[in-house]
Design an enzyme around this catalytic site. Structure first.
Site, PDB file in Angstrom:
ATOM      1  N   ALA A  64      55.518  -6.012   4.123  1.00 47.46           N
ATOM      2  CA  ALA A  64      56.665  -5.355   3.511  1.00 47.46           C
ATOM      3  C   ALA A  64      57.549  -6.314   2.718  1.00 47.46           C
ATOM      4  CB  ALA A  64      57.486  -4.638   4.578  1.00 47.46           C
ATOM      5  N   LEU A  65      57.652  -7.567   3.136  1.00 42.34           N
ATOM      6  CA  LEU A  65      58.475  -8.517   2.390  1.00 42.34           C
ATOM      7  C   LEU A  65      57.886  -8.855   1.022  1.00 42.34           C
ATOM      8  CD1 LEU A  65      59.732 -10.983   5.132  1.00 42.34           C
ATOM      9  CD2 LEU A  65      61.079  -9.322   3.824  1.00 42.34           C
ATOM     10  N   CYS A  88      54.935  -0.300   6.536  1.00 47.27           N
ATOM     11  CA  CYS A  88      55.261   0.150   7.885  1.00 47.27           C
ATOM     12  C   CYS A  88      55.762  -1.042   8.698  1.00 47.27           C
ATOM     13  CB  CYS A  88      54.047   0.782   8.558  1.00 47.27           C
ATOM     14  SG  CYS A  88      54.378   1.347  10.229  1.00 47.27           S
ATOM     15  N   ILE A  89      57.000  -0.916   9.157  1.00 47.82           N
ATOM     16  CA  ILE A  89      57.621  -1.942   9.977  1.00 47.82           C
ATOM     17  C   ILE A  89      57.936  -1.303  11.326  1.00 47.82           C
ATOM     18  CG2 ILE A  89      59.498  -3.617  10.159  1.00 47.82           C
ATOM     19  CD1 ILE A  89      59.904  -3.061   7.044  1.00 47.82           C
ATOM     20  N   ILE A  90      57.329  -1.818  12.375  1.00 49.58           N
ATOM     21  CA  ILE A  90      57.534  -1.275  13.718  1.00 49.58           C
ATOM     22  C   ILE A  90      58.330  -2.293  14.530  1.00 49.58           C
ATOM     23  CG2 ILE A  90      56.399  -0.468  15.825  1.00 49.58           C
ATOM     24  CD1 ILE A  90      53.990   0.336  14.035  1.00 49.58           C
ATOM     25  N   GLU A  93      60.083  -7.196  19.643  1.00 54.55           N
ATOM     26  CA  GLU A  93      61.049  -7.709  20.609  1.00 54.55           C
ATOM     27  C   GLU A  93      62.034  -8.705  20.009  1.00 54.55           C
ATOM     28  OE1 GLU A  93      58.872  -9.264  23.906  1.00 54.55           O
ATOM     29  OE2 GLU A  93      57.817  -7.378  24.259  1.00 54.55           O
ATOM     30  N   HIS A  96      63.208 -10.092  13.969  1.00 57.93           N
ATOM     31  CA  HIS A  96      62.350 -10.033  12.780  1.00 57.93           C
ATOM     32  C   HIS A  96      62.298  -8.632  12.179  1.00 57.93           C
ATOM     33  CE1 HIS A  96      59.303 -11.594  10.096  1.00 57.93           C
ATOM     34  NE2 HIS A  96      58.495 -10.591  10.412  1.00 57.93           N
ATOM     35  N   ASN A 121      60.851   4.895  -1.872  1.00 58.91           N
ATOM     36  CA  ASN A 121      60.677   3.946  -0.778  1.00 58.91           C
ATOM     37  C   ASN A 121      60.013   4.639   0.403  1.00 58.91           C
ATOM     38  OD1 ASN A 121      60.812   2.034   1.222  1.00 58.91           O
ATOM     39  ND2 ASN A 121      62.905   1.420   0.758  1.00 58.91           N
TER      40      ASN A 121
END
Length: 158
Positions: A64-65, A88-90, A93, A96, A121
């Site tokens: 994504a970056l 997709c960013i999940i 912990e 980040h 987006n």
């Protein structure tokens, strides 16, 4: 539970006519099973809206970056009526998640504003894999519709 009104247009609405449009899709490969489905749903909806297959370009990047820099490269070509960001960013912990979500979103917006180019987006930001799976197809279709509608709006020289 209340359902949000998403302001959906009828498929026959002229604002969703993609016949004269050229669309670029930038897909992050990280979480690839999700991003593949997002990109496929987006492309299928673009085709359903009349965008010619030869006028849909797909570029893949690691994550994504990297999406905003690829969007920038496509925008600089001055060949596209709209672009779509797919990723997709999940949440994990660590911090980040916030960093990637915030910076990728800001980068997408910056390119859109700098080039006055619509960018839908479709970078999912979810708490877990189940949420991503639940949204992958719908978000891909929605992004295609946003790209076409906004391209037509801007081509009308608002």
């Amino acid at each position: 539970m209340l359902d949000a009104n998403q302001g959906t247009l009828a498929a026959s609405d002229s604002r969703l006519n993609g016949k004269k449009l050229r669309i670029g899709i930038v897909q992050a490969r990280f979480n690839e099973p999700i991003t593949n489905t997002l990109a496929q749903a987006c492309k299928a909806e673009l085709l359903a809206l009349g965008v010619a297959e030869k006028h849909i370009d797909l570029v893949q990047v690691p994550g994504a970056l990297e999406v905003p820099v690829a969007l920038l490269a496509l925008a600089e070509k001055l060949e596209y009526d709209a672009l779509v960001a797919v990723g997709c960013i999940i949440r994990g912990e660590t911090y980040h998640f916030e960093l990637v979500a915030n910076e990728s979103g800001a980068g997408v917006s910056r390119v859109a504003l700098d080039y006055q180019l619509p960018i839908a987006n479709a970078i999912l930001t979810t708490e877990n894999l189940a949420q991503a799976i639940a949204r992958q197809t719908t978000k891909g279709r929605d992004a295609a519709r946003v790209a076409v509608e906004m391209a037509n709006l801007l081509s009308d020289n608002i």
